[in-house]
Structures are given as C-alpha cells and as structure tokens.
Write an enzyme that holds these catalytic residues in place. Sequence first.
Site, PDB file in Angstrom:
ATOM      1  N   ARG A 163      -4.755  -9.643   4.507  1.00  0.00           N
ATOM      2  CA  ARG A 163      -4.901  -9.738   3.099  1.00  0.00           C
ATOM      3  C   ARG A 163      -3.608  -9.238   2.110  1.00  0.00           C
ATOM      4  O   ARG A 163      -3.339  -8.479   2.350  1.00  0.00           O
ATOM      5  CB  ARG A 163      -6.248  -8.909   2.837  1.00  0.00           C
ATOM      6  CG  ARG A 163      -6.684  -8.675   1.405  1.00  0.00           C
ATOM      7  CD  ARG A 163      -7.882  -7.583   1.229  1.00  0.00           C
ATOM      8  NE  ARG A 163      -8.398  -7.601   0.109  1.00  0.00           N
ATOM      9  CZ  ARG A 163      -7.885  -6.567  -1.008  1.00  0.00           C
ATOM     10  NH1 ARG A 163      -6.721  -5.720  -0.748  1.00  0.00           N
ATOM     11  NH2 ARG A 163      -8.286  -6.519  -2.082  1.00  0.00           N
TER      12      ARG A 163
ATOM     13  N   LYS B 110       0.805  -1.283  -0.004  1.00  0.00           N
ATOM     14  CA  LYS B 110       0.172   0.053   0.109  1.00  0.00           C
ATOM     15  C   LYS B 110       0.833   1.185  -0.117  1.00  0.00           C
ATOM     16  O   LYS B 110       2.032   1.316   0.340  1.00  0.00           O
ATOM     17  CB  LYS B 110      -1.120  -0.030   1.119  1.00  0.00           C
ATOM     18  CG  LYS B 110      -2.134  -0.896   0.951  1.00  0.00           C
ATOM     19  CD  LYS B 110      -3.247  -0.780   2.028  1.00  0.00           C
ATOM     20  CE  LYS B 110      -4.515  -1.585   1.445  1.00  0.00           C
ATOM     21  NZ  LYS B 110      -5.606  -1.209   2.424  1.00  0.00           N
TER      22      LYS B 110
END
Length: 286
Positions: free
Chosen positions: A255, A221
């Site tokens: 995840r 991210k």
Amino acid sequence: MLRLGKREFGTHEPVIMAIVNRTPDSFYDQGATFRDEPALARVERAVAEGAAIIDIGGVKAGPGEEVTAEEEARRTVGFVAEVRRRFPDVIISVDTWRAEVGAAVCEAGADLLNDAWGGVDPGLAEVAARYRVGLVCTHAGGAEPRTRPHRIEYDDVMADILDVTVGLAERALALGVPRESIMIDPGHDFGKNTRHSLEATRRLDEMVATGWPVLVSLSNKDFVGETLDRPVKERVVGTLATTAVSAWLGAQVYRVHEVAETRQVLEMVATIAGHRAPAVARRGLA
C-alpha cells in the site's frame, strides 16, 4: 493464489495498492485528493504506473476532527461507484473499520475491505462474507481507531501479530470470506512504536510462513521518519528501502503513495530473486 475482484495473482507476483485519500486532512498530502477530479486523476495516474488496487479512504488514521459513518460514506460511496464506472477492471479497496460503511461501498462496487484497525467492528468481516469480497486483517495492538500508541509493550511483538492476524483471518474464513481473498497485515505504526515496526519488518518472513498473503502499508510512515529523522515529505528513500526488504522476505501487496518508484523496487527484487526475467538482456551479447 490471491484473487481480488477480476484479478488473480501468483504466489510470487507483487501487487501495488495505490492510496487515494478522500479526506481534507490526510497526513501525507493534506487533502490533495479530497475533491473528485484530483482524486480521479490520481486513480488514472496510479493505474497507468502499475497499481492493480486503488485503496480509497474517507477518514485519516490519526487523531483529528470527528468523522461520522454518514460523512465517511458520503466521501467514499459515490467515488467508489465512479471509479468502478471509469475503471471497470481495477480492484477497488476501501479503508474502513465500520461495517455499515463497508456494506455501502460493496453495494457501490468495492472488491476489498481494508480493515486497518484489527477487527474493532466484528461486523466488517461479516459484510465481507456477505458480499464475497476480500478482507485485510490487520494487527493494531488493540488500539481504538484514530488513536496513537502510548508506551505500548509486547513480550514478543511478532507473536502478538501472528496471533491476532491469523485469528482474524481464520474467523473471516469461517464466516465465508473466500480464502484466496484474505490478507494479513502487520500494521506498521498501528499500536506500535518504531522499534516494534522495525522488528515486524525484520521478522516478516514469519508472517509469510503462515500461508496467508501478506500486505504491508509502509509508505512514509512515522517509523521510517523516526529511523532516519526525516519529516513526512523526505521519507521516500527509507520507504523504498523497507519495501525492498519486505519484498525479499515475501510480502506480496504494498500500500503506497509512490506507485512508479515502488514498482521499480519490486521488479528489481523479483528479478534478483529469480521470479522475473530482466526487461532486456543485451549486456555481453554484442
């Protein structure tokens, strides 16, 4: 106890959720699993590497071309059915914020609805209750789906995360979603700048202390990229470091894009913490 699909997981048992994007414009793989066969090959590899959950998404999180509910369903529903046929024991999650898509994928065999946009469609929790499937309750800072944060501020970011996610979890429970199938997610990058996401990671034990299982979606991210000044394809090391910290602080579900690497990190942390025995123990015994 966390119960999803046919599986039950103990309190200290880490769970890997592998990302399979059914989008032509995903930020990480630029559509590598948009077509069925590459996507099914990705599922097979992820399961072989240790993923218990396959998370299928039909709309990328960031801004881009509009994707209607009909198109999102077209990308996901048939694929969910095929994954269920080929992998009957895998836990199938679908990353969606729309109740109508949630209902369609549950009909096709999904076990879990991953609501990354913080209950923006309150009907999604009602769908989870109706089908008795799991639900991920995420903090997104009130952001609209597929928007980026702009100069967002919090008096106390973790206090806001706890208020929102626990509230969503309690609402889901009241609607009839099984308690053991509800998770909370701090929503790294969603409605947050990099400092917010770093603080959420640093204080993750406060989420764990609520008693709800904590899911983290850290993989490659922007907060990792900005922290290390690295482009998307060079964020794996930073992601794995953040994974180790999250595991030590008690997060349970991860995840991820890199399943095998994540599994090694989680097994190492679990063993250091005393929740897992070493795979072999020969040193000093010869």
